[in-house]
Design a protein around this motif. Structure first.
Motif, PDB file in Angstrom:
ATOM      1  N   SER A 299      89.762 -19.573  27.432  1.00  0.00           N
ATOM      2  CA  SER A 299      88.946 -19.532  28.636  1.00  0.00           C
ATOM      3  C   SER A 299      88.933 -18.108  29.171  1.00  0.00           C
ATOM      4  N   VAL A 300      87.991 -17.830  30.055  1.00  0.00           N
ATOM      5  CA  VAL A 300      87.913 -16.512  30.685  1.00  0.00           C
ATOM      6  C   VAL A 300      89.203 -16.232  31.451  1.00  0.00           C
ATOM      7  N   ILE A 301      89.714 -17.237  32.144  1.00  0.00           N
ATOM      8  CA  ILE A 301      90.956 -17.074  32.907  1.00  0.00           C
ATOM      9  C   ILE A 301      92.122 -16.737  31.977  1.00  0.00           C
ATOM     10  N   GLU A 302      92.205 -17.395  30.829  1.00  0.00           N
ATOM     11  CA  GLU A 302      93.281 -17.103  29.874  1.00  0.00           C
ATOM     12  C   GLU A 302      93.195 -15.657  29.383  1.00  0.00           C
ATOM     13  N   VAL A 303      91.994 -15.188  29.114  1.00  0.00           N
ATOM     14  CA  VAL A 303      91.808 -13.812  28.641  1.00  0.00           C
ATOM     15  C   VAL A 303      92.189 -12.833  29.746  1.00  0.00           C
ATOM     16  N   LEU A 304      91.727 -13.075  30.975  1.00  0.00           N
ATOM     17  CA  LEU A 304      92.068 -12.182  32.084  1.00  0.00           C
ATOM     18  C   LEU A 304      93.573 -12.166  32.344  1.00  0.00           C
ATOM     19  N   ASP A 305      94.221 -13.312  32.273  1.00  0.00           N
ATOM     20  CA  ASP A 305      95.676 -13.373  32.449  1.00  0.00           C
ATOM     21  C   ASP A 305      96.392 -12.542  31.387  1.00  0.00           C
ATOM     22  N   ALA A 306      95.919 -12.613  30.146  1.00  0.00           N
ATOM     23  CA  ALA A 306      96.528 -11.846  29.063  1.00  0.00           C
ATOM     24  C   ALA A 306      96.336 -10.341  29.281  1.00  0.00           C
TER      25      ALA A 306
ATOM     26  N   THR B 225      98.414  -4.949  30.575  1.00  0.00           N
ATOM     27  CA  THR B 225      98.186  -3.696  31.296  1.00  0.00           C
ATOM     28  C   THR B 225      99.092  -3.540  32.512  1.00  0.00           C
ATOM     29  N   ASN B 226      99.825  -4.607  32.855  1.00  0.00           N
ATOM     30  CA  ASN B 226     100.676  -4.607  34.047  1.00  0.00           C
ATOM     31  C   ASN B 226      99.855  -4.297  35.303  1.00  0.00           C
ATOM     32  N   MET B 227      98.621  -4.760  35.315  1.00  0.00           N
ATOM     33  CA  MET B 227      97.716  -4.617  36.450  1.00  0.00           C
ATOM     34  C   MET B 227      97.079  -5.981  36.689  1.00  0.00           C
ATOM     35  N   THR B 228      96.374  -6.108  37.785  1.00  0.00           N
ATOM     36  CA  THR B 228      95.672  -7.356  38.070  1.00  0.00           C
ATOM     37  C   THR B 228      94.180  -7.084  38.185  1.00  0.00           C
ATOM     38  N   ILE B 229      93.405  -7.774  37.368  1.00  0.00           N
ATOM     39  CA  ILE B 229      91.955  -7.674  37.438  1.00  0.00           C
ATOM     40  C   ILE B 229      91.489  -8.598  38.558  1.00  0.00           C
TER      41      ILE B 229
END
Length: 44
Positions: free
Chosen positions: A20-27, A32-36
């Motif tokens: 899912s998009v959420i799974e990709v963003l979480d990864a 990157t140790n950042m939050t999108i």
């Protein structure tokens, strides 16, 4: 083998599991140790 490595390519690895998009963003956040920034909206 890619005939033209300078050209952009889209490849399907075909692992048999989608993400899912959420799974990709979480990864990405984790690597990157950042939050999108993200916001949830209704389905299209």
């Amino acid at each position: 083998m890619v005939a033209d490595p300078a050209k952009s390519h889209t490849l399907n690895a075909g692992y048999g599991k989608g993400f899912s998009v959420i799974e990709v963003l979480d990864a990405v956040d984790k690597v990157t140790n950042m939050t999108i920034e993200r916001w949830l909206e209704g389905r299209r």
